[in-house]
Design a protein around this motif. Structure first.
Motif, PDB file in Angstrom:
ATOM      1  N   VAL A 206      -1.985   2.626  -2.433  1.00  0.00           N
ATOM      2  CA  VAL A 206      -2.217   3.410  -3.653  1.00  0.00           C
ATOM      3  C   VAL A 206      -3.554   3.030  -4.292  1.00  0.00           C
ATOM      4  CG1 VAL A 206      -1.382   3.893  -5.979  1.00  0.00           C
ATOM      5  CG2 VAL A 206       0.229   3.767  -4.087  1.00  0.00           C
ATOM      6  N   LEU A 207      -3.832   1.731  -4.368  1.00  0.00           N
ATOM      7  CA  LEU A 207      -5.091   1.275  -4.970  1.00  0.00           C
ATOM      8  C   LEU A 207      -6.292   1.768  -4.181  1.00  0.00           C
ATOM      9  CD1 LEU A 207      -4.187  -2.418  -5.930  1.00  0.00           C
ATOM     10  CD2 LEU A 207      -4.494  -0.489  -7.482  1.00  0.00           C
ATOM     11  N   VAL A 208      -6.262   1.596  -2.860  1.00  0.00           N
ATOM     12  CA  VAL A 208      -7.398   2.007  -2.040  1.00  0.00           C
ATOM     13  C   VAL A 208      -7.560   3.520  -2.062  1.00  0.00           C
ATOM     14  CG1 VAL A 208      -8.338   1.999   0.307  1.00  0.00           C
ATOM     15  CG2 VAL A 208      -7.200  -0.025  -0.579  1.00  0.00           C
ATOM     16  N   PHE A 209      -6.455   4.254  -2.015  1.00  0.00           N
ATOM     17  CA  PHE A 209      -6.523   5.718  -2.081  1.00  0.00           C
ATOM     18  C   PHE A 209      -7.221   6.154  -3.370  1.00  0.00           C
ATOM     19  CE2 PHE A 209      -5.127   9.971  -3.059  1.00  0.00           C
ATOM     20  CZ  PHE A 209      -5.044  10.607  -1.828  1.00  0.00           C
ATOM     21  N   THR A 210      -6.857   5.524  -4.486  1.00  0.00           N
ATOM     22  CA  THR A 210      -7.475   5.882  -5.766  1.00  0.00           C
ATOM     23  C   THR A 210      -8.940   5.514  -5.787  1.00  0.00           C
ATOM     24  OG1 THR A 210      -5.339   5.511  -6.860  1.00  0.00           O
ATOM     25  CG2 THR A 210      -7.291   5.604  -8.261  1.00  0.00           C
ATOM     26  N   PHE A 211      -9.290   4.319  -5.296  1.00  0.00           N
ATOM     27  CA  PHE A 211     -10.685   3.891  -5.279  1.00  0.00           C
ATOM     28  C   PHE A 211     -11.543   4.850  -4.468  1.00  0.00           C
ATOM     29  CE2 PHE A 211      -9.312  -0.830  -5.754  1.00  0.00           C
ATOM     30  CZ  PHE A 211      -9.081  -0.612  -7.098  1.00  0.00           C
TER      31      PHE A 211
END
Length: 281
Positions: A206-211
């Motif tokens: 989720v974090l990498v997708f958002t970044f």
């Protein structure tokens, strides 16, 4: 040492907190509300200087229809084709690197771990010129493949830090018991460690997708045109020759913000579990 809960504060503090909370929430949401209002205004409102007043007419269907009839679907597709491989690549590499750094004890382990950490402190702006020159030399400039590769390279450091610390907290007895049974190392990783990492993998995804989805810097530096540009850079295509088409840019921004929001709500349960795992005994 820690702030006391609001329930234990005086009545005056509680009333002040309850009064300020809606105001702070409204202030925090103000930019999003402004963009949402801009997205349903007609272009004439911006020409007349009516930025914050009541819209002269509601053009939601017209504005969003123009966005979908433009190159925006192509830019959104590019974002998915860039973000999804990056998430898979960064999470997979960091899981394996985190396993090696968290389980094996060898000379230089700590040094390698510090290298991963040190990479997170290098400002991207310093790397802009050499990275762009490297993509030109490798024939990767203005390609989705080049953007994916460099995103994976830049994200792997943070992801490895995340995964190594998570794996380090796992019971070492599980790994030792598997080794006593003669299980191969790759099978220990795949069948013993990886299932325990599912909450961390979900949170990291989720974090990498958002970044990556929200990245504008590398999208503007390494791509140009609708063939490879993601949606963050493609929104600027709504700029006309002499003025910015704010109503279409705002509508495009709302559409571009939906995938990461949907990703968070779909993975919310796993995301919270991954962040809080190990917080309590």
């Amino acid at each position: 040492m820690f702030p006391s809960p609001i329930e234990k504060s005086s009545r005056a503090v509680q009333v002040s907190y309850q009064a300020m909370l809606p105001a702070v929430l409204l202030l925090w949401l103000a930019p999003l509300i402004a963009v949402a209002l801009f997205s349903v205004r007609p272009a004439a409102d911006f020409t007349a200087g009516n930025y914050w007043g009541w819209p002269s007419s509601w053009e939601m269907i017209s504005n969003y229809g123009q966005v979908f009839n433009s190159s925006m679907p192509r830019y959104i597709l590019n974002s998915f084709l860039i973000t999804i491989p990056t998430v898979i690549g960064a999470v997979a590499l960091s899981a394996m690197a985190g396993f090696a750094l968290g389980v094996y004890r060898f000379k230089g382990n700590l040094f390698l771990f510090f290298l991963f950490i040190a990479g997170n402190f290098v400002p991207f702006q310093i790397l802009m010129v050499p990275v762009r020159d490297l993509t030109l030399d490798m024939g990767l400039y203005n390609t989705k493949t080049g953007l994916v590769l460099f995103h994976i390279a830049f994200q792997t450091g943070f992801c490895t830090l995340f995964m190594r610390n998570f794996i380090k907290a796992l019971p070492v007895e599980l790994i030792e018991a598997a080794r006593v049974e003669g299980v191969a190392e790759w099978r220990i990783f795949w069948f013993v460690v990886l299932p325990l990492m599912k909450p961390a993998l979900a949170a990291l995804a989720v974090l990498v997708f958002t970044f990556i989805w929200n990245d504008y810097f590398w999208a503007a530096v390494l791509t140009q045109g609708e063939a490879a540009q993601p949606v963050t850079a493609g929104i600027t295509s709504f700029n006309a020759q002499y003025r910015a088409m704010y109503h279409l840019m705002s509508a495009g921004s709302i559409i571009a913000a939906l995938p990461p929001v949907a990703m968070f709500f779909l993975m919310q349960k796993h995301f919270i579990a991954g962040l809080t795992l190990g917080a309590v005994k």
